[in-house]
Design an enzyme around this catalytic site. Structure first.
Site, PDB file in Angstrom:
ATOM      1  N   HIS A 184       0.789  -1.440   0.031  1.00 53.80           N
ATOM      2  CA  HIS A 184      -0.049   0.088  -0.183  1.00 53.80           C
ATOM      3  C   HIS A 184       0.835   1.463   0.144  1.00 53.80           C
ATOM      4  O   HIS A 184       1.614   1.647   0.985  1.00 53.80           O
ATOM      5  CB  HIS A 184      -0.892   0.009   1.228  1.00 53.80           C
ATOM      6  CG  HIS A 184      -2.008   1.080   1.363  1.00 53.80           C
ATOM      7  ND1 HIS A 184      -1.727   1.930   2.367  1.00 53.80           N
ATOM      8  CD2 HIS A 184      -2.960   1.427   0.199  1.00 53.80           C
ATOM      9  CE1 HIS A 184      -2.873   3.025   2.194  1.00 53.80           C
ATOM     10  NE2 HIS A 184      -3.406   2.528   1.134  1.00 53.80           N
ATOM     11  N   ARG A 185       0.815   1.987  -1.130  1.00 59.19           N
ATOM     12  CA  ARG A 185       1.691   3.043  -1.213  1.00 59.19           C
ATOM     13  C   ARG A 185       3.131   2.909  -1.267  1.00 59.19           C
ATOM     14  O   ARG A 185       3.999   3.550  -0.574  1.00 59.19           O
ATOM     15  CB  ARG A 185       1.395   4.237  -0.300  1.00 59.19           C
ATOM     16  CG  ARG A 185      -0.064   4.878  -0.387  1.00 59.19           C
ATOM     17  CD  ARG A 185      -0.525   5.673   0.779  1.00 59.19           C
ATOM     18  NE  ARG A 185      -1.988   5.908   0.943  1.00 59.19           N
ATOM     19  CZ  ARG A 185      -2.499   6.444   1.887  1.00 59.19           C
ATOM     20  NH1 ARG A 185      -1.628   7.232   2.934  1.00 59.19           N
ATOM     21  NH2 ARG A 185      -3.719   6.577   2.123  1.00 59.19           N
ATOM     22  N   GLU A 216       0.603  -0.772  -4.491  1.00 61.30           N
ATOM     23  CA  GLU A 216      -0.690   0.083  -4.725  1.00 61.30           C
ATOM     24  C   GLU A 216      -0.297   1.571  -4.677  1.00 61.30           C
ATOM     25  O   GLU A 216       0.732   1.920  -3.959  1.00 61.30           O
ATOM     26  CB  GLU A 216      -1.672  -0.027  -3.733  1.00 61.30           C
ATOM     27  CG  GLU A 216      -2.914   0.727  -3.787  1.00 61.30           C
ATOM     28  CD  GLU A 216      -2.842   1.954  -3.352  1.00 61.30           C
ATOM     29  OE1 GLU A 216      -3.813   2.812  -3.223  1.00 61.30           O
ATOM     30  OE2 GLU A 216      -2.110   2.180  -2.257  1.00 61.30           O
ATOM     31  N   ASP A 276      -1.150   6.264  -5.812  1.00 59.61           N
ATOM     32  CA  ASP A 276      -2.137   7.218  -5.928  1.00 59.61           C
ATOM     33  C   ASP A 276      -1.737   8.271  -7.015  1.00 59.61           C
ATOM     34  O   ASP A 276      -0.596   8.686  -6.888  1.00 59.61           O
ATOM     35  CB  ASP A 276      -2.639   8.032  -4.536  1.00 59.61           C
ATOM     36  CG  ASP A 276      -2.856   6.945  -3.546  1.00 59.61           C
ATOM     37  OD1 ASP A 276      -4.120   6.593  -3.451  1.00 59.61           O
ATOM     38  OD2 ASP A 276      -2.092   6.720  -2.728  1.00 59.61           O
ATOM     39  N   HIS A 279      -0.798  10.934  -2.521  1.00 59.71           N
ATOM     40  CA  HIS A 279      -2.215  10.588  -1.981  1.00 59.71           C
ATOM     41  C   HIS A 279      -3.033  11.638  -1.849  1.00 59.71           C
ATOM     42  O   HIS A 279      -4.207  11.753  -2.168  1.00 59.71           O
ATOM     43  CB  HIS A 279      -2.056   9.640  -0.703  1.00 59.71           C
ATOM     44  CG  HIS A 279      -3.399   9.173  -0.237  1.00 59.71           C
ATOM     45  ND1 HIS A 279      -4.258  10.060   0.624  1.00 59.71           N
ATOM     46  CD2 HIS A 279      -4.119   8.168  -0.353  1.00 59.71           C
ATOM     47  CE1 HIS A 279      -5.257   9.456   1.147  1.00 59.71           C
ATOM     48  NE2 HIS A 279      -5.420   8.312   0.537  1.00 59.71           N
ATOM     49  N   GLU A 298      -4.392   4.106  -8.269  1.00 62.40           N
ATOM     50  CA  GLU A 298      -5.810   4.640  -7.378  1.00 62.40           C
ATOM     51  C   GLU A 298      -6.036   6.077  -7.973  1.00 62.40           C
ATOM     52  O   GLU A 298      -5.042   6.838  -8.011  1.00 62.40           O
ATOM     53  CB  GLU A 298      -5.778   4.580  -6.156  1.00 62.40           C
ATOM     54  CG  GLU A 298      -7.152   5.309  -5.514  1.00 62.40           C
ATOM     55  CD  GLU A 298      -7.341   5.332  -4.042  1.00 62.40           C
ATOM     56  OE1 GLU A 298      -7.842   6.059  -3.618  1.00 62.40           O
ATOM     57  OE2 GLU A 298      -6.443   4.401  -3.361  1.00 62.40           O
ATOM     58  N   LYS A 329      -7.443   9.744  -7.711  1.00 62.45           N
ATOM     59  CA  LYS A 329      -7.596  10.718  -6.765  1.00 62.45           C
ATOM     60  C   LYS A 329      -8.404  11.674  -7.423  1.00 62.45           C
ATOM     61  O   LYS A 329      -7.900  12.928  -7.696  1.00 62.45           O
ATOM     62  CB  LYS A 329      -6.474  11.090  -5.912  1.00 62.45           C
ATOM     63  CG  LYS A 329      -5.695  10.137  -5.258  1.00 62.45           C
ATOM     64  CD  LYS A 329      -6.327   9.300  -4.481  1.00 62.45           C
ATOM     65  CE  LYS A 329      -6.550   9.828  -2.808  1.00 62.45           C
ATOM     66  NZ  LYS A 329      -7.382   8.848  -2.042  1.00 62.45           N
ATOM     67  N   ASP A 355       0.387  -1.734   4.475  1.00 59.40           N
ATOM     68  CA  ASP A 355       1.422  -1.000   4.570  1.00 59.40           C
ATOM     69  C   ASP A 355       2.845  -1.921   5.003  1.00 59.40           C
ATOM     70  O   ASP A 355       3.971  -1.276   4.722  1.00 59.40           O
ATOM     71  CB  ASP A 355       1.339  -0.096   5.967  1.00 59.40           C
ATOM     72  CG  ASP A 355       0.321   0.939   5.421  1.00 59.40           C
ATOM     73  OD1 ASP A 355      -0.225   0.927   4.239  1.00 59.40           O
ATOM     74  OD2 ASP A 355      -0.300   1.350   6.516  1.00 59.40           O
TER      75      ASP A 355
END
Length: 244
Positions: free
Chosen positions: A9-10, A36, A38, A51, A111, A113, A231
């Site tokens: 995640h990120r 992943e 953003d 993000h 993702e 935004k 994470d």
């Protein structure tokens, strides 16, 4: 037995500055199956990986991402909160990430935004970039703005889409099918074992986010869901590989 994938995640954001190349490279070293990230647009229309709508939390500057040019964003320190690091880390562009993806086999969950009233410029540009790099089979588009991913499915049906959501949905596979999505990305605590199994039996992938505690990871591994988004990819991989 199906092996649940691990998405960082990120990037490996639990141990590295989020959404930086360093966090993505660390995730690969930790043997994550995917990352992943953003995306947003800079003031001059470049696709940047960050993000929040504002730079305040993750950089040493303040203000909206969309009000800064790429050149200005590149001068910001995206690791200023990580005092122990011996050098600065920066906001990457999606081009930089895709250049790196060409050196490995990781899956990348992008993702968006964005909001309902936007012009879909971001989505159109990202779709074109995916096609330029021929990464269609390694990209998943997700967003809390489901209009965004429906648009992507309409213009690029070859690229998987997956709605993000944080509240329980009745028969989520039915909703996914209705918008052309091949996956769902629910908040980890809102989807039951029964819903996970039924969704996957109906051909829809399930990748809960953001799963960080050991007991929650173990529970989802026992359900054999498609993937977990976390994470802490090193912990997830370790627990997953003990199980299978």
């Amino acid at each position: 037995m199906k092996k649940t994938m691990v998405f960082a995640h990120r990037g490996a954001s639990g141990t590295h500055p989020e959404n930086t190349m360093e966090a993505f490279i660390a995730a690969e070293a930790m043997e994550a199956d995917g990352i992943e990230l953003d995306v947003q647009l800079s003031a001059d229309g470049e696709i940047v990986v960050i993000h929040d709508r504002k730079v305040n939390r993750t950089t040493n500057k303040k203000g909206h991402v969309k009000h800064y040019t790429l050149r200005e964003l590149k001068k910001m320190d995206a690791s200023y909160m990580w005092k122990h690091l011996n050098r600065k880390h920066y906001i990457p562009t999606l081009v930089e990430v895709f250049d790196w993806l060409c050196t490995n086999t990781l899956i990348c969950n992008v993702e968006f935004k964005s909001n309902k009233s936007n012009s879909l410029e971001l989505e159109n540009k990202v779709v074109q970039l995916v096609r330029d790099y021929q990464l269609e089979d390694r990209i998943i588009f997700s967003s809390f703005n489901h209009y965004s991913i429906v648009h992507c499915h309409q213009i690029a049906p070859e690229i998987e889409t997956a709605p993000l959501y944080s509240e329980n949905i009745f028969m989520p596979w039915v909703y996914a099918e209705s918008i052309g999505a091949k996956g769902i990305h629910p908040k980890w605590g809102v989807i039951s074992e029964q819903a996970i199994r039924a969704t996957e039996e109906n051909g829809i992938s399930v990748r809960p986010y953001t799963v960080n505690r050991e007991r929650d990871l173990q529970r989802l591994f026992s359900y054999q869901c498609t993937a977990v988004i976390t994470d802490f990819p090193a912990l997830a991989v370790k627990l997953r590989d003990k199980k299978y």
